[in-house]
Write a protein that holds these residues in place. Sequence first.
Motif, short mmCIF file in Angstrom:
data_model
loop_
_atom_site.label_atom_id
_atom_site.label_comp_id
_atom_site.label_asym_id
_atom_site.label_seq_id
_atom_site.Cartn_x
_atom_site.Cartn_y
_atom_site.Cartn_z
N UNK A 59 52.34 31.76 0.57
CA UNK A 59 52.04 30.78 -0.49
C UNK A 59 53.30 29.97 -0.74
N UNK A 60 53.18 28.67 -0.86
CA UNK A 60 54.34 27.81 -1.09
C UNK A 60 54.26 27.11 -2.45
N UNK A 61 53.14 26.44 -2.70
CA UNK A 61 52.99 25.69 -3.94
C UNK A 61 51.52 25.35 -4.10
N UNK A 62 51.04 25.23 -5.33
CA UNK A 62 49.63 24.95 -5.53
C UNK A 62 49.36 24.17 -6.80
N UNK A 63 48.08 24.10 -7.17
CA UNK A 63 47.63 23.36 -8.35
C UNK A 63 47.07 24.36 -9.36
N UNK A 64 47.41 24.17 -10.63
CA UNK A 64 46.95 25.07 -11.68
C UNK A 64 45.62 24.59 -12.27
N UNK A 65 44.77 25.56 -12.60
CA UNK A 65 43.49 25.25 -13.24
C UNK A 65 43.76 24.60 -14.60
N UNK A 66 43.27 23.37 -14.83
CA UNK A 66 43.59 22.64 -16.06
C UNK A 66 42.99 23.25 -17.32
N UNK A 67 42.07 24.20 -17.17
CA UNK A 67 41.43 24.83 -18.33
C UNK A 67 41.90 26.27 -18.49
N UNK A 121 44.46 27.90 -16.83
CA UNK A 121 45.85 28.25 -16.58
C UNK A 121 46.83 27.38 -17.37
N UNK A 122 46.41 26.99 -18.56
CA UNK A 122 47.30 26.18 -19.40
C UNK A 122 48.53 26.97 -19.84
N UNK A 123 48.39 28.28 -20.00
CA UNK A 123 49.53 29.11 -20.38
C UNK A 123 50.59 29.14 -19.30
N UNK A 124 50.15 29.19 -18.04
CA UNK A 124 51.08 29.18 -16.92
C UNK A 124 51.78 27.82 -16.84
N UNK A 125 51.00 26.75 -16.96
CA UNK A 125 51.57 25.40 -16.90
C UNK A 125 52.58 25.20 -18.01
N UNK A 126 52.26 25.69 -19.21
CA UNK A 126 53.16 25.55 -20.36
C UNK A 126 54.52 26.17 -20.09
N UNK A 127 54.55 27.43 -19.67
CA UNK A 127 55.85 28.09 -19.53
C UNK A 127 56.58 27.61 -18.28
N UNK A 128 55.86 27.33 -17.20
CA UNK A 128 56.53 26.85 -15.99
C UNK A 128 57.17 25.48 -16.22
N UNK A 129 56.48 24.61 -16.94
CA UNK A 129 57.06 23.30 -17.23
C UNK A 129 58.29 23.44 -18.13
N UNK A 130 58.24 24.41 -19.04
CA UNK A 130 59.41 24.65 -19.90
C UNK A 130 60.59 25.12 -19.07
N UNK A 131 60.35 26.03 -18.12
CA UNK A 131 61.41 26.46 -17.21
C UNK A 131 61.96 25.27 -16.43
N UNK A 132 61.05 24.48 -15.88
CA UNK A 132 61.44 23.32 -15.09
C UNK A 132 62.32 22.36 -15.89
N UNK A 133 61.89 22.03 -17.10
CA UNK A 133 62.64 21.08 -17.93
C UNK A 133 64.05 21.59 -18.22
N UNK A 171 60.17 14.64 -12.88
CA UNK A 171 59.53 15.17 -14.06
C UNK A 171 58.63 14.12 -14.68
N UNK A 172 57.52 14.55 -15.27
CA UNK A 172 56.70 13.64 -16.07
C UNK A 172 55.93 14.47 -17.06
N UNK A 173 55.30 13.83 -18.02
CA UNK A 173 54.58 14.56 -19.06
C UNK A 173 53.29 15.16 -18.55
N UNK A 174 52.78 14.67 -17.44
CA UNK A 174 51.47 15.11 -16.97
C UNK A 174 51.51 15.97 -15.72
#
Length: 318
Positions: A260-268, A270-282, A302-305
């Motif tokens: 596995x290298x990289x993928x897309x998160x379920x917008x409904x 996996x919002x918790x995963x997106x939230x913390x990963x984006x915080x790490x990224x920022x 980086x972008x907001x979306x």
Amino acid sequence: MASLTRTLPASWYCSSPLYQLERRAVFLKAWYLLGPITRFHSVGDKVGYEVAQISLTACRMSEELRDIKVFDEKTGSEFKSYITETGLLFATISDQAPSFDEFFPDLKPLIGTVDFTKLPYRRSIKYEGKFNWKTMVDGYQECLHCQYTHPSFSVFYPPTFYTVYNHKNFSQHVADPNKADDGLFLYFFPNCTLNVYGGGMSSFRVCPTEKPGITRMEFDYYHLESGEKFEEYFKFVRQVAMEDYELCEKAQENLEKGIYAEGILNPVKETGVAFYQQRVLELVCAQHETETESKPSAAYERSSNTLTVSHLVDPASS
């Protein structure tokens, strides 16, 4: 159509230089849940912790239940700490962390629903796992895996309507939005959790080691009952924990093998995963900018979306 959020790449789970950047960007600037004040029974009681290679000791200083201080084991200096009105002890591991209220501005109403001083301390355990700290947090922050991985837990908390509400530096997990008071499940960025249900409370810290593929798990258990009642609760929550442990080790194997290298998160879901990963990224990107004293380059965007990342560090150097 809005762009879908992408995951952090696998290299971020396997790179030693990247973890050192995370350590400076994320861990030295956060607050950590150490537990209810019932963890400290008597004057002089000391409990040791280690977060991101910083060793600290929490100690009850007097007969006053809330007179607990947290010290750096190496220097003896006092770390900033905070005890909530309902009896939870939080602490920092460096002077770089902001105030508690700045880090968790809207947390108090949620943790104010439980009197943690009524939950006696029962047991702690810790062990290492062959996975990155984010691998475990990924699993906690979504419940798509729950039906398959946690059949016993899903009986009491069906994942059908499972929802994650993200706040500044923490997430609340709700199994059924129509029963928001049915247990309290919280994730504190970056690596602590609190789970109150079944008459007890469990919390764990996901502690990164210097090796990106090895993480130490630390669990604390509190319960209104002792003896057989507590053992039943303990057996149940330990089963859920070990199911997650096995899943994380398998996921880390795939990350390290390049499956596995990289993928897309379920917008409904996996919002918790997106939230913390984006915080790490920022935070990591901001730290990288500061340390290199340069403008953002093609190394990341980086972008907001959306969350698009290539390598801030060469994974081959890890």
